[in-house]
Design a protein around this motif. Structure first.
Motif, PDB file in Angstrom:
ATOM      1  N   TYR A  78      12.427 -46.154  -2.433  1.00  0.00           N
ATOM      2  CA  TYR A  78      13.103 -47.271  -3.385  1.00  0.00           C
ATOM      3  C   TYR A  78      13.528 -48.136  -2.387  1.00  0.00           C
ATOM      4  O   TYR A  78      13.238 -47.872  -1.021  1.00  0.00           O
ATOM      5  CB  TYR A  78      14.315 -46.869  -3.891  1.00  0.00           C
ATOM      6  CG  TYR A  78      15.545 -46.431  -2.979  1.00  0.00           C
ATOM      7  CD1 TYR A  78      16.423 -47.491  -2.492  1.00  0.00           C
ATOM      8  CD2 TYR A  78      15.851 -45.242  -2.822  1.00  0.00           C
ATOM      9  CE1 TYR A  78      17.549 -46.877  -1.796  1.00  0.00           C
ATOM     10  CE2 TYR A  78      16.743 -44.696  -1.746  1.00  0.00           C
ATOM     11  CZ  TYR A  78      17.715 -45.737  -1.342  1.00  0.00           C
ATOM     12  OH  TYR A  78      18.510 -44.984  -0.344  1.00  0.00           O
ATOM     13  N   ARG A  79      13.477 -49.582  -2.615  1.00  0.00           N
ATOM     14  CA  ARG A  79      13.469 -50.583  -1.737  1.00  0.00           C
ATOM     15  C   ARG A  79      14.967 -51.005  -1.843  1.00  0.00           C
ATOM     16  O   ARG A  79      15.773 -51.134  -2.971  1.00  0.00           O
ATOM     17  CB  ARG A  79      12.387 -51.968  -2.251  1.00  0.00           C
ATOM     18  CG  ARG A  79      11.093 -51.374  -2.254  1.00  0.00           C
ATOM     19  CD  ARG A  79      10.074 -52.467  -2.964  1.00  0.00           C
ATOM     20  NE  ARG A  79       8.895 -51.819  -3.429  1.00  0.00           N
ATOM     21  CZ  ARG A  79       7.605 -52.109  -2.915  1.00  0.00           C
ATOM     22  NH1 ARG A  79       7.657 -53.126  -1.963  1.00  0.00           N
ATOM     23  NH2 ARG A  79       6.771 -51.556  -3.253  1.00  0.00           N
ATOM     24  N   GLN A  80      15.362 -51.873  -0.873  1.00  0.00           N
ATOM     25  CA  GLN A  80      16.936 -52.200  -0.653  1.00  0.00           C
ATOM     26  C   GLN A  80      16.696 -53.613   0.540  1.00  0.00           C
ATOM     27  O   GLN A  80      16.105 -53.249   1.505  1.00  0.00           O
ATOM     28  CB  GLN A  80      17.782 -51.196  -0.201  1.00  0.00           C
ATOM     29  CG  GLN A  80      19.291 -51.767  -0.304  1.00  0.00           C
ATOM     30  CD  GLN A  80      20.010 -50.353  -0.169  1.00  0.00           C
ATOM     31  OE1 GLN A  80      19.862 -49.081  -0.557  1.00  0.00           O
ATOM     32  NE2 GLN A  80      20.725 -50.448   0.718  1.00  0.00           N
ATOM     33  N   PRO A  81      17.458 -54.482   0.012  1.00  0.00           N
ATOM     34  CA  PRO A  81      17.547 -55.536   1.237  1.00  0.00           C
ATOM     35  C   PRO A  81      18.015 -54.780   2.207  1.00  0.00           C
ATOM     36  O   PRO A  81      18.972 -54.340   2.260  1.00  0.00           O
ATOM     37  CB  PRO A  81      18.514 -56.660   0.288  1.00  0.00           C
ATOM     38  CG  PRO A  81      18.447 -56.362  -1.017  1.00  0.00           C
ATOM     39  CD  PRO A  81      18.251 -55.006  -1.154  1.00  0.00           C
ATOM     40  N   ASP A  82      17.571 -55.324   3.591  1.00  0.00           N
ATOM     41  CA  ASP A  82      18.148 -55.170   4.766  1.00  0.00           C
ATOM     42  C   ASP A  82      19.414 -55.550   4.950  1.00  0.00           C
ATOM     43  O   ASP A  82      19.688 -56.761   4.491  1.00  0.00           O
ATOM     44  CB  ASP A  82      17.167 -55.820   6.016  1.00  0.00           C
ATOM     45  CG  ASP A  82      17.598 -55.259   7.206  1.00  0.00           C
ATOM     46  OD1 ASP A  82      18.726 -55.519   7.755  1.00  0.00           O
ATOM     47  OD2 ASP A  82      16.626 -54.316   7.762  1.00  0.00           O
TER      48      ASP A  82
END
Length: 149
Positions: A78-82
């Protein structure tokens, strides 16, 4: 010179054999060799910036986009903002992704162990030196610079 005597032919033939072997294992886990290598390059704890994965694998970023989308669809990542840089996106492994990463790691280690059981360390040292030299030649030289079209 016969095709079998060229350096590139032997490297390509060996890589295709390794890739086929890895794919035979990967299919058992509903992944591909490419997905397995991406999983191995994502930190299980902190995730990995999306922009760092392709260079770790020696790929162009656009080549990785489709693989990441496929991995997301399979529920592996899954992708998540840094947290530190909101412009950047980090890729994290799901539990399923961590399981497949473990499988991929075992597969790579088993291959390496099998090779090391059959090829003496002194030969492997020379192999690594030669492969390193070939990569440096490719990176630093302009071997086709003086050729006419």
């Amino acid at each position: 010179m016969k095709r079998e005597e060229t350096i590139d032919h032997n490297i390509k033939t060996a890589w295709h054999a390794i890739s086929r072997m890895y794919n035979q294992q990967a299919v058992k886990q509903d992944i591909t060799t490419s997905i397995g290598f991406v999983l191995l390059n994502i930190s299980s704890k902190e995730g990995t910036p999306a922009t760092k994965i392709a260079p770790l694998m020696g790929l162009e970023a656009r080549s990785l986009t489709r693989v990441l989308k496929n991995m997301e669809d399979k529920g592996l990542i899954y992708r998540q903002p840094d947290a530190n840089d909101k412009r950047s996106v980090r890729i994290f492994l799901t539990e399923k992704g961590k399981e497949r990463k473990g499988f991929s790691r075992k597969t790579v280690l088993a291959f390496n162990e099998a090779v090391r059981e059959h090829i003496p360390e002194d030969k492997l040292k020379i192999f690594f030196e030669v492969i390193g030299d070939i990569n440096r030649i490719i990176e630093k030289s302009n071997i086709y610079e003086n050729e006419k079209p």
